[in-house]
Design an enzyme around this catalytic site. Sequence first.
Site: not given
Ligand code: HMG
Ligand code: MG
Length: 299
Positions: A15-16, A207, A209, A240, A249
Amino acid sequence: MSLPEKVRLVEVGPRDGLQNEAQPISVADKVRLVDDLTAAGLAYIEVGSFVSPKWVPQMAGSAEVFASIDQRPGVTYAALAPNLRGFEDAAAAGVKEVAVFAAASEAFSQRNINCSISQSLERFEPIIEAARAQGVRVRGYVSCVLGCPYEGPIRAEQVLPVARALHQMGCYEVSLGDTIGTGTAGDVRRLFEVVAAHVPRAQLAGHFHDTYGQALANVYASLLEGITTFDSSVAGLGGCPYAKGATGNVATEDVVYLLDGLGIETGIDLERLIEAGQRISTVLGRANGSRVARARQAR
Ligand code: HMG
Ligand code: MG
């Protein structure tokens, strides 16, 4: 504080690690990676994310990956879910554990999940409620615990309320993420001291990086603080997409090597893990990010 006898590793490579890859990675390659990790003895594997494919295209095939992996009893196969839609998709794919993710910095919260910290916590409430009703466990992440790519240094006092809220809401564990890898061992010890005053150490994870080469030292500093769960990524995969320049990581192989040396049990077969990391590095066409794996291969 004395060192623990056992440590639990949360493998976040699929995933990450893979979420940050620009090139397409086939479902078959992702499945092979997860199966290799299972075979190496990882008891917890974060397989993918049920996020918007517009935000993170690489995680789009997560349901297919879940459908094809060999799920062994006693191993947790988890996924990220940013909202109720993501949770429902994960549950429909048979996922038994999800992770919600918040941030200690407002700017990162906006860039990563398009809402404020408090809005994100509100969004998690119905996820946790639905998860409870369906017997799905929920883990929580806090990003940017030691620094933010947009806001700079972050104080432990900014992390505490977010970690505490996730814990109080029902996350069984809260993983504190040094997303950009700028933190050093002293910062890590202080962070856990402050947060552990309100969230039990047994329910906290580290966690790290490795962007600044501090991750392994930060794992050791956390062990000294009584932390016994760490997230790591095979071959040091990843970054990320919303933290430019952040590298992967800490490599799982390197953490296992450290823990083996300290006589701490992980249940992981280092040789098989190195093979898993080498295979995915070859698929991605890049150097293996684990120092231990590179050293073993040079022999
Ligand atoms: P948004 O644009 O504000 O959401 O995004 P929305 O509700 O307005 O929806 C926009 C569009 O996305 C719509 O589609 C929804 O249907 C669709 P459209 O009508 O435009 O065709 N949608 C989805 N599709 C599939 N699955 C869903 C979903 N939700 C809405 N769940 C949202 C808000 C949270 C969805 C967006 O910002 C997002 O998906 N962000 C994810 C970012 C991400 O994955 N980042 C990486 C992971 S975090 C990380 O790596 C850190 C970590 O490792 C720890 C660290 O290292 O710090 C964990
Ligand atoms: Mg991370």
